[in-house]
Design an enzyme around this catalytic site. Sequence first.
Site, PDB file in Angstrom:
ATOM      1  CB  SER A 132       3.779  15.930-102.806  1.00 13.40           C
ATOM      2  OG  SER A 132       3.388  17.045-102.398  1.00 13.40           O
ATOM      3  CG  PHE A 145      11.366  15.364 -95.795  1.00 10.01           C
ATOM      4  CD1 PHE A 145      12.443  15.929 -95.352  1.00 10.01           C
ATOM      5  CD2 PHE A 145      10.247  15.790 -96.592  1.00 10.01           C
ATOM      6  CE1 PHE A 145      12.381  17.286 -95.810  1.00 10.01           C
ATOM      7  CE2 PHE A 145      10.424  17.002 -97.039  1.00 10.01           C
ATOM      8  CZ  PHE A 145      11.465  17.860 -96.743  1.00 10.01           C
ATOM      9  NE  ARG A 186       5.221  14.252-108.503  1.00 10.24           N
ATOM     10  CZ  ARG A 186       4.589  15.418-108.194  1.00 10.24           C
ATOM     11  NH1 ARG A 186       4.206  15.528-107.086  1.00 10.24           N
ATOM     12  NH2 ARG A 186       4.641  16.356-109.107  1.00 10.24           N
ATOM     13  CG  ASP A 237       9.910  22.755-103.075  1.00 14.19           C
ATOM     14  OD1 ASP A 237       9.445  23.808-102.912  1.00 14.19           O
ATOM     15  OD2 ASP A 237       9.175  21.689-103.035  1.00 14.19           O
ATOM     16  CG  HIS A 292       8.856  15.156-104.539  1.00 11.46           C
ATOM     17  ND1 HIS A 292       7.969  14.528-104.252  1.00 11.46           N
ATOM     18  CD2 HIS A 292       8.193  16.405-104.989  1.00 11.46           C
ATOM     19  CE1 HIS A 292       6.726  14.845-104.561  1.00 11.46           C
ATOM     20  NE2 HIS A 292       6.891  15.931-105.096  1.00 11.46           N
ATOM     21  CD  GLU A 335       8.958  13.275 -91.671  1.00 12.15           C
ATOM     22  OE1 GLU A 335       9.500  13.750 -90.594  1.00 12.15           O
ATOM     23  OE2 GLU A 335       8.471  14.191 -92.594  1.00 12.15           O
TER      24      GLU A 335
END
Lengths: 273, 320
Positions: B43, B89, B16, B123, B115, B64
């Site tokens: 993030s 998402f 990322r 998480d 992620h 989104e």
Amino acid sequence: MIKTSNVAELEAISKNIRRHIVTMITAAKSGHPGGSLSAVEILVSLFFDRMKHDPANPSWPDRDRFILSKGHAAPVLYSVMAECGYTPVEELNNLRKLGCIYQGHPDVRFIPTLDASTGSLGQGLSLALGMGCGNRLDGRAGRIYCVLGDGEIQEGQIWEAAMFGAFHKVTNVVPIVDYNRIQLDGFVKDIMEVEPLEDKWRSFGYHVISVDGHDIAALQKAWDEAAATTTAPSVVIAHTIKGKGVSFMENNPKFHGTAPTRDEMEKALAELA
Amino acid sequence: MALSTTYELKPGMATREAFGRALAELAKSNSRIVVCDADLSKSTMTHFFAAEFPERFFSVGIAEANMVGIGAGLAAEGKIPFVSSFSVFVVNKGFEQLRTVVAYPNLNVKVVGTHSGISIGEDGPSQMSIEDLSLACSLPGFTVLSPADEKSMRACIALAVDTVGPFFVRAGRPKMPVIYDSEDGFKVGGSRQLLDGRDVTLMAHGLMVSESIRAAEALDAEGISARVVDMYSVKPLDREAIVRAAAETGAIVVSEEHLVDAGLGVRVAQVVSEEHPCPMAFVGLTDYAESGTPDELLDKYGMRASSVIAAAKRALARKK
């Protein structure tokens, strides 16, 4: 292509568009007459008067754009685009037939001069706002008009988009609600009430312009007011009649998504003579 | 026998972060690049881009579906929009939009899902994307890439910028071992053979590439010669590399940090069954996971070289 601001001429064009809609949906034996007929003056006023566009130069970067977010009203868009010279008038009666460019819902793969493929409700305003941001980044003056259904705005994405439009002050995008008060299963108030509609848009940060959506002169003023409003984006709430122009279709939920029979078509065309 | 090449697999950068840095660099020479973010730029690392090009950065808030639509509109106006969020998402909440306003009109939208997999860790499963490749690959016209380290991610982002059409690029949260020392040699529909071998081929994408290298080294010690191929281009596939692996090694293992019955493995199996049937075995996830450290989760859910080794032996046992 005819461009005119003369109300009588635009009304005459509107009547011709209505005749196309009734005829092509009858020939197709399926389709959505009610919500096509309710949006006629909106589209005629935009395509034949207000919008800057050129069928001879369809990819003109500075043109205004049009998105029919309520894509099931494709017959009104097809009739208007055909009469503007984008697509063949003589093919209109092949609506929904295999291989015809006039697909059940607008499809850029078949009509590249469309600004968007639509048909899944709730998505057009996001697309319009993305285009508006793109135009603004590149300093182009083109405006984007986006017609929404009143049932369509039950979709949550419309309100995500409305928040975005107001927050980023995307004033070159004008959503227009075709407020005909009927959706597939019945009256909007009985399926999922959208009132208080003006307050909803206002609370999201929009300048609200309410107008009789069949009154050409009033629509012309609405486009002017939207263009003159630069502190916030404008929404035009066009109060319309589902099935407008054909007595037995007006305010009749049956004609949201039912094609007229041959007899009904003859009766309708007689009324639209 | 000794391996012809060895990999140190030193700790490197998270994919990322490689994405975020590459994007900000590429945007310096390409003004068409714009970014849409749904409140996760710190993030997804698109904040590097936002800091340098605020006028080309569109905050959409936590929305989104709208973000994908905004991206499509920007693409329709000639921009190269990067639409980024946690993979779970942007792909799941934006899926109908990816289908109808991106794939169907074939707009030039670049989706980067970060992620991904279970390696996000603490998480937990609501944030873990284990279906994203399946969904992205189901969309006609989409190119789907899942790079394994910093350099390959940089190469994939450059490919996304330079290739017209919708892309999904999969990124992860944890730091990844270094596999490549150069961004050269990557292409849409390509693969990279990292180790050669004759008994079995270990295919993988993302973090299972380094685990497959470790597995090959362990198998080598047992006298089993394993080829390792990084299948970073999940769609389109490098069909030729797959056929060659089937023909030359006669057994294939596919490992991935994704649902095992819906990812790279089934796509490779389709090619193998059509072109050159051979024994295959699969390593992947079978259900939603739980909270834990990334290492604990990768151990518990079998995303390790040991699973690859066991799968290789299953496939080899069926080899005639």
